[in-house]
Design an enzyme around this catalytic site. Structure first.
Site, mmCIF file in Angstrom:
data_model
loop_
_atom_site.group_PDB
_atom_site.id
_atom_site.type_symbol
_atom_site.label_atom_id
_atom_site.label_comp_id
_atom_site.label_asym_id
_atom_site.label_seq_id
_atom_site.Cartn_x
_atom_site.Cartn_y
_atom_site.Cartn_z
ATOM 1 N N ASP A 128 0.743 -1.147 0.030
ATOM 2 C CA ASP A 128 -0.170 -0.023 -0.043
ATOM 3 C C ASP A 128 0.922 1.207 0.102
ATOM 4 O OD1 ASP A 128 -2.507 1.481 0.010
ATOM 5 O OD2 ASP A 128 -2.206 1.668 2.210
ATOM 6 N N TYR A 130 1.342 5.784 -0.479
ATOM 7 C CA TYR A 130 0.907 6.872 0.257
ATOM 8 C C TYR A 130 1.206 8.024 -0.876
ATOM 9 C CZ TYR A 130 0.728 10.006 4.488
ATOM 10 O OH TYR A 130 0.366 10.864 5.311
ATOM 11 N N HIS A 135 -3.762 14.249 0.495
ATOM 12 C CA HIS A 135 -3.993 13.434 1.656
ATOM 13 C C HIS A 135 -3.049 13.604 2.692
ATOM 14 C CE1 HIS A 135 -5.333 10.047 4.017
ATOM 15 N NE2 HIS A 135 -3.919 9.285 3.801
ATOM 16 N N ARG A 144 0.648 17.172 12.673
ATOM 17 C CA ARG A 144 1.787 17.861 13.062
ATOM 18 C C ARG A 144 1.812 19.309 12.969
ATOM 19 N NH1 ARG A 144 3.376 13.669 10.258
ATOM 20 N NH2 ARG A 144 3.521 14.807 8.340
ATOM 21 N N GLU A 200 -10.395 4.034 3.229
ATOM 22 C CA GLU A 200 -9.187 4.710 2.702
ATOM 23 C C GLU A 200 -9.516 4.332 1.006
ATOM 24 O OE1 GLU A 200 -5.324 3.818 3.633
ATOM 25 O OE2 GLU A 200 -5.373 5.075 5.125
ATOM 26 N N GLU A 202 -9.078 3.903 -2.700
ATOM 27 C CA GLU A 202 -7.915 3.732 -3.318
ATOM 28 C C GLU A 202 -8.203 2.887 -4.766
ATOM 29 O OE1 GLU A 202 -4.517 2.232 -1.001
ATOM 30 O OE2 GLU A 202 -5.358 3.135 0.641
ATOM 31 N N ASP A 234 -9.050 0.359 1.486
ATOM 32 C CA ASP A 234 -7.963 -0.246 2.512
ATOM 33 C C ASP A 234 -8.373 0.081 4.101
ATOM 34 O OD1 ASP A 234 -5.930 -1.636 3.415
ATOM 35 O OD2 ASP A 234 -4.314 0.223 3.274
ATOM 36 N N ARG A 238 -7.863 4.046 13.020
ATOM 37 C CA ARG A 238 -6.981 5.125 13.183
ATOM 38 C C ARG A 238 -6.345 5.279 14.618
ATOM 39 N NH1 ARG A 238 -5.586 6.547 8.155
ATOM 40 N NH2 ARG A 238 -7.507 7.143 7.034
ATOM 41 N N GLN A 241 -3.847 2.263 15.163
ATOM 42 C CA GLN A 241 -2.522 2.770 14.035
ATOM 43 C C GLN A 241 -1.700 3.908 14.920
ATOM 44 O OE1 GLN A 241 -3.588 4.225 10.280
ATOM 45 N NE2 GLN A 241 -1.613 4.483 9.571
ATOM 46 N N TYR A 245 2.367 2.915 15.357
ATOM 47 C CA TYR A 245 3.007 2.994 14.051
ATOM 48 C C TYR A 245 4.279 3.502 14.365
ATOM 49 C CZ TYR A 245 2.830 8.079 13.651
ATOM 50 O OH TYR A 245 3.146 9.398 13.854
ATOM 51 N N LYS A 254 -4.151 -1.793 10.281
ATOM 52 C CA LYS A 254 -4.412 -1.779 8.818
ATOM 53 C C LYS A 254 -4.677 -3.166 8.159
ATOM 54 C CE LYS A 254 -3.880 1.147 6.184
ATOM 55 N NZ LYS A 254 -4.953 2.085 5.610
ATOM 56 N N THR A 258 -8.734 -5.802 4.013
ATOM 57 C CA THR A 258 -8.513 -4.804 2.586
ATOM 58 C C THR A 258 -9.659 -5.374 1.662
ATOM 59 O OG1 THR A 258 -6.406 -4.238 3.143
ATOM 60 C CG2 THR A 258 -7.112 -3.880 0.834
ATOM 61 N N THR A 347 -4.769 6.609 -0.163
ATOM 62 C CA THR A 347 -5.892 7.282 -0.110
ATOM 63 C C THR A 347 -5.942 8.179 -1.251
ATOM 64 O OG1 THR A 347 -5.885 6.893 2.086
ATOM 65 C CG2 THR A 347 -7.426 8.468 1.337
ATOM 66 N N GLU A 361 -10.162 12.830 7.222
ATOM 67 C CA GLU A 361 -9.991 14.039 6.573
ATOM 68 C C GLU A 361 -11.492 14.702 6.433
ATOM 69 O OE1 GLU A 361 -7.001 13.775 2.804
ATOM 70 O OE2 GLU A 361 -7.868 11.830 3.322
#
Length: 417
Positions: A128, A130, A135, A144, A200, A202, A234, A238, A241, A245, A254, A258, A347, A361
């Site tokens: 998978d 990114y 996104h 952040r 997600e 995709e 997918d 959250r 994760q 992560y 994750k 899927t 995503t 999002e």
């Protein structure tokens, strides 16, 4: 071997007399696998609202192709390589546009609603990516704040991770809410069902031709190895994760499920959908630099629905990294490809708030709940919610291609109501 990558899609009328605007006309011809009332599995190709049983049709009309479909999966066709893919598509186009074939083939048509679709190929490895700048920027701003939203490596390479091939399931398979560790706002570490279950939206790419260990696959070789595309959801927990992560990336948040659409649309059908990808700054390193290469951006338009209500329309054309670049990066270290490898785009999100491909999002991490037309609201998914992702793309001669749908309903955690 020189592979002819020119378009092989013919726009014409089939003897099924489909409307000109049908998304599954002769221009699309996606492959799938389905079970019959007798319980056996067959390979099929979709035409209109029906599925032609290729396992039976090839045995009856074309012994040269019969071996490709006899096992009831696409595995043999995938492994057969680009020349076989081209010949098979040309054969099917001839069959379905030649009225003299009607008598032989009409009894082998099954209504889509009566076909129980199954995962059409054996998933070898699952990766998978990114690849959406929108996104990645949204998540960076969420997690952040006050810092650059993209990590320093993001515009230099397609970021990805290896998932679990064994939990790739066909559309319609219930998605059981996963359990795991998560950290509460107070800092306590607890165990239980995910409270922030997400999607997600995709696009997946299905590998046919394998590659040799130690030999990277370059950008130009993309159509020699990739057979076609399918829609992917997918699913993502959250909260699980977020706790697990660092420092190695996604794991249990994750790997529980899927979902993949049952229809694999050949790359040959997408020729008219190819567009230039967004401009890249800085210019990628040579093995990823497609500035002077044939473009592998794709004008595919997705639609995400929750319980029958459309909540987003993500545009795939806005993806920063193409699938050709992802494949080149995935193999640049010498990693080999296997028939049945599935790699997903990551995503898909566009620049507008209505084009975001995940609920984290769409609701801005739960701070801005979605207002649904039935009066309910959502931040993340609740038990019994159903998500459906559909997509279309432009086809030759002004036609439209359909990619089908990937659907999943949330089932309660085992042991709960």
């Amino acid at each position: 071997m020189t592979v002819d990558t020119r378009p092989h899609t013919t726009v014409g009328r089939t003897w099924l007399e489909l409307p000109d605007d049908h998304p599954f006309g002769i221009q699309t011809l996606p492959y799938g696998a389905f079970t019959t009332s007798a319980g056996d599995t067959r390979v099929g190709v979709r035409i209109g609202d029906q599925v032609l049983d290729l396992t039976a049709a090839s045995a009856r009309l074309d012994p040269a192709h019969a071996a490709l479909f006899a096992a009831g999966t696409l595995d043999r066709l995938l492994a057969a390589g680009p020349d076989a893919w081209t010949r098979t598509r040309a054969t099917l186009t001839d069959w379905l546009t030649d009225p003299t074939r009607r008598k032989d083939l009409e009894p082998l048509l099954v209504a889509v609603d009566e076909a129980t679709m199954v995962l059409p190929f054996t998933v070898a490895d699952y990766v998978d990516f990114y690849a959406s700048e929108h996104h990645a920027t949204n998540l960076g701003n969420l997690f952040r704040p006050g810092q650059p939203p993209l990590p320093p490596n993001w515009k230099h390479l397609p970021i990805g991770y290896h998932g679990r091939a064994g939990t790739v399931v066909v559309s319609g398979t219930p998605v059981i809410r996963p359990q795991g560790q998560r950290r509460t706002p107070d800092g306590d570490v607890v165990f239980g069902p995910s409270a922030r279950l997400d999607i997600e939206a995709e696009l997946g790419f299905v590998v046919g031709t394998p590659s040799t260990l130690g030999r990277p696959v370059d950008l130009a070789a993309f159509p020699e190895h990739v057979f076609g595309v399918c829609l992917v959801n997918d699913w993502s927990a959250r909260d699980i994760q977020a706790w697990e992560y660092a420092p190695l990336g996604p794991f249990l948040g994750k790997s529980f499920a899927t979902s993949a659409a049952p229809w694999i649309v050949p790359l040959a059908a997408l020729e008219a959908a190819r567009v230039a990808p967004p401009a890249r700054h800085p210019r990628p390193l040579p093995y990823l630099d497609d500035t002077d290469a044939d473009p592998w951006g794709l004008d595919i338009r997705l639609e995400v629905s929750l319980n029958g209500h459309v909540v987003s329309r993500p545009p795939f054309a806005s993806m920063y990294w193409t699938a050709a670049q992802q494949l080149a990066h995935m193999t640049i270290n010498g990693a080999s490809l296997r028939t049945g490898d599935l790699f997903a785009s990551g995503t898909i999100s566009g620049p507008q708030a209505t084009e975001r491909g995940s609920f984290i999002e769409l609701t801005w991490a739960g701070n801005e709940p979605l207002q649904l037309p039935d009066g309910s609201t959502r931040t993340f998914l609740e038990d019994h919610d159903e998500v459906m992702i559909t997509a279309t793309a432009p086809g030759p001669g002004g036609t439209t291609l359909g990619l089908g749908e990937v659907r999943g309903r949330i089932a309660p955690t085992h042991g709960s109501d």
